[in-house]
Enzyme design. Structure first.
Site, PDB file in Angstrom:
ATOM      1  N   LYS A 186     -57.605  11.398 -45.699  1.00 50.56           N
ATOM      2  CA  LYS A 186     -56.158  11.256 -45.531  1.00 50.56           C
ATOM      3  C   LYS A 186     -55.449  11.105 -46.875  1.00 50.56           C
ATOM      4  O   LYS A 186     -54.369  11.641 -47.081  1.00 50.56           O
ATOM      5  CB  LYS A 186     -55.845  10.076 -44.601  1.00 50.56           C
ATOM      6  N   ARG A 236     -66.522   8.000 -32.813  1.00 54.55           N
ATOM      7  CA  ARG A 236     -67.325   6.930 -33.418  1.00 54.55           C
ATOM      8  C   ARG A 236     -67.075   5.605 -32.712  1.00 54.55           C
ATOM      9  O   ARG A 236     -68.002   4.801 -32.522  1.00 54.55           O
ATOM     10  CB  ARG A 236     -66.983   6.799 -34.906  1.00 54.55           C
ATOM     11  N   SER A 271     -63.256   8.973 -43.887  1.00 56.48           N
ATOM     12  CA  SER A 271     -62.090   8.831 -43.016  1.00 56.48           C
ATOM     13  C   SER A 271     -60.861   8.443 -43.841  1.00 56.48           C
ATOM     14  O   SER A 271     -59.794   9.052 -43.731  1.00 56.48           O
ATOM     15  CB  SER A 271     -62.387   7.769 -41.951  1.00 56.48           C
ATOM     16  N   ASP A 325     -60.151  13.575 -38.495  1.00 58.05           N
ATOM     17  CA  ASP A 325     -60.352  12.127 -38.548  1.00 58.05           C
ATOM     18  C   ASP A 325     -60.000  11.480 -37.215  1.00 58.05           C
ATOM     19  O   ASP A 325     -60.707  10.599 -36.737  1.00 58.05           O
ATOM     20  CB  ASP A 325     -59.518  11.516 -39.676  1.00 58.05           C
ATOM     21  N   HIS A 350     -53.955   2.678 -51.605  1.00 56.88           N
ATOM     22  CA  HIS A 350     -54.389   2.442 -50.231  1.00 56.88           C
ATOM     23  C   HIS A 350     -55.090   1.103 -50.148  1.00 56.88           C
ATOM     24  O   HIS A 350     -55.908   0.764 -51.000  1.00 56.88           O
ATOM     25  CB  HIS A 350     -55.349   3.539 -49.770  1.00 56.88           C
TER      26      HIS A 350
END
Lengths: 433, 433
Positions: A187, A168, A183, A161, A82
């Site tokens: 995932k 947020r 967050s 999320d 990621h």
């Protein structure tokens, strides 16, 4: 305990138990806890933070709010990567085929671009015919056949999320390490891989601009991954200029193919190589960095990595010939060379602004519903620290629609800072966790 | 600037302008700013506070959210008083007639009791026939004729406070000095008086139990009043025992009448006298404390203060003969003497618990919709520091319904702490602002 008590506990620097965090997240997703209590809680978290256990608990609770992908039908260790997002950050398209060529398994769910950042799904969709929408059976089959696949997230991945991020965003509670880390990691954990490599960007094109904050985020995410029993490593890498030369979807696919073909070197290769090496290490396919990087180099020089990309493109319905002939990718109607307005050195780039210049050409989207033009973008010709002379080419614009061309060129020229005297260039790999 | 920017500004220790605070309050009351943004803002205020200017701005914005009473038709300086609430706190029924007897004008809107605290409206309604519901014309006429009137708040007084208080109650943002001060003072300012005397309670029966917090609240409220151009003074007074001897509605009216008749002395008189003196001072009817207190004493000893109470009762539809014969007030069917279980001194009282014991007899309400019995309550026989012997009477219970009598007596006995050795008694007037 009531929700108000839990808000007060965090407000007064208390530590929440797993059970209390589960109650908050499941209550919020289930509708029994209203937005106004969750936003007060989030603001208390913003002020007082969460410790590693709480952050891991929040991540798990978020993960469990929706589907958790089961990849156990696939043999071996499944590895995910990621990136926190940047400009010309095409590392997935280089690293994933390399890892598959070395015997690794990459079953990756990816995202789309928004604002100045590109998204891997958009890049892949610029390949004629390729689809990123597959059900679990199709996804598993492609990974089994090719050793890799990159598809879109299932619809019900971590609904918590989506809800928390939207809240947020309008309550000034975005920029908190625990909330950002949970967050991202919720995932990743829900996507079902066994091992994770994270690339946290720092610099003018990153969300987390400062180095210390980027290191803190990397540490927190590695802590979460290890709490969840996943072998996790992270790099903090420089995003004070576009990572590759290509900014735009088909252009970035072209650059990835050129790198895997061995024609093209540069920073994108360097970061992809470091990430791929770590993906091999967390997969148990290499013991230490040197050996891992040697495997990466061999996968590229032998052409096996490019073969893996080709196989994946074909399995996902795309035209594999693009790997041999990049002119089969979408091409823009017009090319426009942008010249340096002064002599000097490239001292700095406002990388997010370069991303916005490409977005204005049609390469990105401002809002989730915008459509993008796969062919357009910017091919950068200069990098930080390069000497330039007036009239020398800074970059080439690939253009279809000229509606915002003037603004795009203007923002691009403003974003590239040319000054007298040699420039200092930040290290590419800035930190390791 | 968006609402999110304003939340972020307060979160990052910024100071909000009047205009920004107006925008938040009017947007919230008008429905364009949702609960979840306001609760995040309130939590940021809880952490970072508001300065005097911001708190005054918030108070004004809240005041302007509804009707602002116009008392300009009445001549002279109209003076209001406010207590933060306690047990056996009947100062309004003593101080207001005294001030009127000295030539002052008291046009007061008051509240009802909730939880352990009593409310002036409930006490007045125990007088047969008396109404606290008057329109502005009726209210103004009574004040003009009598020099004083005490009625209920108009329905549309400070709707922002009702909304904000309900939100704070469920988001752990109640206990902040600026938010408490603006809640109280917005209603005082909207009630239209020219001068204000505040009585902030501290001790076991007060909301603000600690002395430092009570002083801070008193200072903040005086600052708000002066910002708004109102002559404002405050006392911080002791609530570590019931202020008067009577806890219960008709019983408290009886005690006020006895004090105004000159029969009865004690702490209730002392605090009422100090408050009335300050009400004369802020009204411009006395220069300094000594002279003011002398006027108060003369108003009582001459019987003129009791005459003022009588006139007000009559004007508001009540039976004025209660001032000459307190047995005309509602009387409970049964009296029960509660004996001391041990020898010693009264070292401490859990005053809120004594209020709850009276509530259990029917003198108070747990929720806004409960009904109360005006006749019942507790007449305290001992005060802090008093010597008691086993079997001596601590208090007399006035009872109609015995359903919760046992629990009431139990809580009362637990609330009165008898120990060996002489006790220290806190000063009654603990601070002045």
């Amino acid at each position: 305990m009531t929700v108000t008590d839990l808000i007060q506990k965090k407000r007064d620097r208390g530590t929440l138990s797993r059970q209390e965090i589960d109650y908050l997240v499941s209550g919020y997703v289930g509708g029994s806890i209203p937005d106004y209590q969750m936003s007060a809680f989030l603001m208390a978290v913003w002020f007082n933070g969460m410790d590693h256990d709480e952050t891991a608990g929040l991540t798990t609770a978020m993960m469990n709010s929706g589907d958790v992908v089961d990849l156990s039908a696939l043999p071996g260790i499944k590895v995910d990567k990621h990136s926190t997002g940047g400009v010309a950050d095409t590392t997935t398209l280089v690293a994933a085929p390399v890892v598959a060529a070395c015997g690794g398994t990459v079953a990756k769910m990816s995202g789309r671009g928004l604002g100045h950042t590109g998204g891997t799904l958009d890049k892949l969709e610029s390949i004629p015919g390729l689809s990123v929408s597959w059900d679990m059976a199709g996804f598993t089959r492609i990974v089994r056949d090719c050793g890799l696949s990159v598809i879109g997230q299932t619809a019900n991945l971590v609904p918590a999320d989506k809800m928390l991020y939207a809240l947020r965003d309008v309550t000034a509670t975005v920029d908190n390490i625990s909330l950002i880390a949970s967050s991202i990691m919720s995932k990743k954990l829900a996507s079902g891989s066994d091992a994770i490599v994270l690339d946290v960007k720092t610099g003018s094109g990153a969300f987390m601009k400062g180095f210390d904050q980027a290191m803190a985020l990397a540490s927190e995410m590695v802590s979460i991954g290890r709490h969840a029993g996943k072998n996790t490593m992270a790099l903090v890498t420089d995003m004070s200029q576009p990572l590759g030369n290509a900014v735009g979807n088909a252009l970035e696919v072209q650059e990835a193919i050129e790198i895997l073909s061995g024609f093209h070197k540069g920073d994108l290769l360097t970061v992809s190589r470091a990430l791929a090496a770590r993906m091999l290490m967390v997969s148990g396919l290499a013991e230490e960095e040197d050996g891992a990087e040697q495997k990466v180099d061999e996968a590229i020089s032998s052409g096996r990595a490019l073969e893996k990309l080709k196989a994946m493109i074909e399995a996902q319905g795309g035209d594999p010939r693009v790997c041999d002939d990049v002119t089969l990718l979408p091409r823009a109607k017009k090319r426009l060379k942008i010249e340096a307005p002064a002599d000097g050195y490239v001292h700095a780039m406002d990388t997010a602004e370069i991303g916005m210049a490409a977005l204005l050409l049609g390469a990105g989207r401002r809002t989730k519903t915008d459509t993008i033009d796969p062919a357009v973008g910017i091919w950068m010709q200069k990098r930080l620290g390069d000497r330039v002379e007036t009239g020398e080419i800074l970059g080439e614009f690939h253009v279809n629609n000229e509606a915002a061309l003037e603004e795009s060129v203007e923002r691009f020229l403003k974003a590239v800072h040319i000054q007298k005297g040699p420039a200092t260039v930040p290290a590419l790999i800035r930190g390791r966790v």
